[in-house]
Design an enzyme around this catalytic site. Sequence first.
Site, short mmCIF file in Angstrom:
data_model
loop_
_atom_site.label_atom_id
_atom_site.label_comp_id
_atom_site.label_asym_id
_atom_site.label_seq_id
_atom_site.Cartn_x
_atom_site.Cartn_y
_atom_site.Cartn_z
CE LYS A 52 55.79 20.60 -43.11
NZ LYS A 52 55.73 19.35 -42.32
CD GLN A 96 55.41 19.22 -38.73
OE1 GLN A 96 54.84 19.28 -39.82
NE2 GLN A 96 56.72 19.20 -38.62
CG ASP A 119 54.34 14.06 -44.26
OD1 ASP A 119 55.17 14.87 -44.72
OD2 ASP A 119 53.71 14.23 -43.19
N1 GUN Z 1 58.51 16.53 -38.71
C1 GUN Z 1 59.74 16.81 -39.23
N2 GUN Z 1 59.73 16.65 -40.56
C2 GUN Z 1 58.49 16.27 -40.91
C3 GUN Z 1 57.86 15.98 -42.15
O1 GUN Z 1 58.46 16.00 -43.23
N3 GUN Z 1 56.55 15.65 -42.08
C4 GUN Z 1 55.85 15.59 -40.92
N4 GUN Z 1 54.58 15.23 -40.96
N5 GUN Z 1 56.41 15.85 -39.75
C5 GUN Z 1 57.71 16.21 -39.75
#
Ligand code: GUN
Length: 279
Positions: A52, A96, A119
Amino acid sequence: MAQIIDGKVISQQIKDELKEKVAALKNEGKEVCLAVIQVGNDPASTVYVGNKKKACEYIGIKSLAYEIPEETTEEELLGIIDKLNKDDTVHGILVQLPVPKHINEENIINAISPTKDVDGFHPASVGALSIGQKGFVSCTPAGVIQLLKRSGIEISGKECVVIGRSNIVGKPMSMLLLRENGTVTICHSRTKDLKEVCKRADILVVAIGKPRMIDASYVKEGATVIDVGIHRDENNKLCGDVDYASVEPIAGAITPVPGGVGPMTIAMLMNNCVEAGMN
Ligand code: GUN
């Protein structure tokens, strides 16, 4: 021979479009900023967070990294989120997942301001999607819609079958296909005659979390098959929920794993950040 839907190419197109938008915003004196919070050091999360940050760098989005210890309390984490919610220079906030067990995930999701919820996990974002109001959409299902649209696959009026009902993929995927005027069926572990239901699909979106479960016997000839799963098989090779070798010869279009849906998730996260920055 199926049309191969190339998520690497399409996600790159999207990132390049976003790069231009971010540069234009910079010219207006606006710097898009995403705060990424990782609690603890789960190795998979570290890889995702790293990807990211790399995507932000490529597009020109400023990323603030909060790498905080496993022992962080829920109150401390809520304190950080509250500070970021109030900071006008921060446009997106991402925690996350998963968070350590002593932290209630729901409380964390609910604490992020819906205006910064890149998200798309906040109940207000999910609710807005279901009633057609503006709000952030969960990145993986939003990415699937982009794959379909940018591959010239019509959704309107089509039989769409989604296997999986998770909050992050199955449910928002179904709402998005409905918003695009698809006729949507949601299947799950209790669905009777799964094969028969899947065989009706013009567009089959598979998010069950079982390696190579969906073979050609579930697929109508010429159908579009979107594979959201990602696993490592017994030979350490990446594979999806779809048995690609079995399905590809009869599908009209199909996403590979890797290189299908996977790269789209981050591209759509970046898209949400840019939208947040334009608000
Ligand atoms: N953990 C696995 N996929 C995601 C996601 O798309 N966003 C977040 N915040 N955590 C994750």
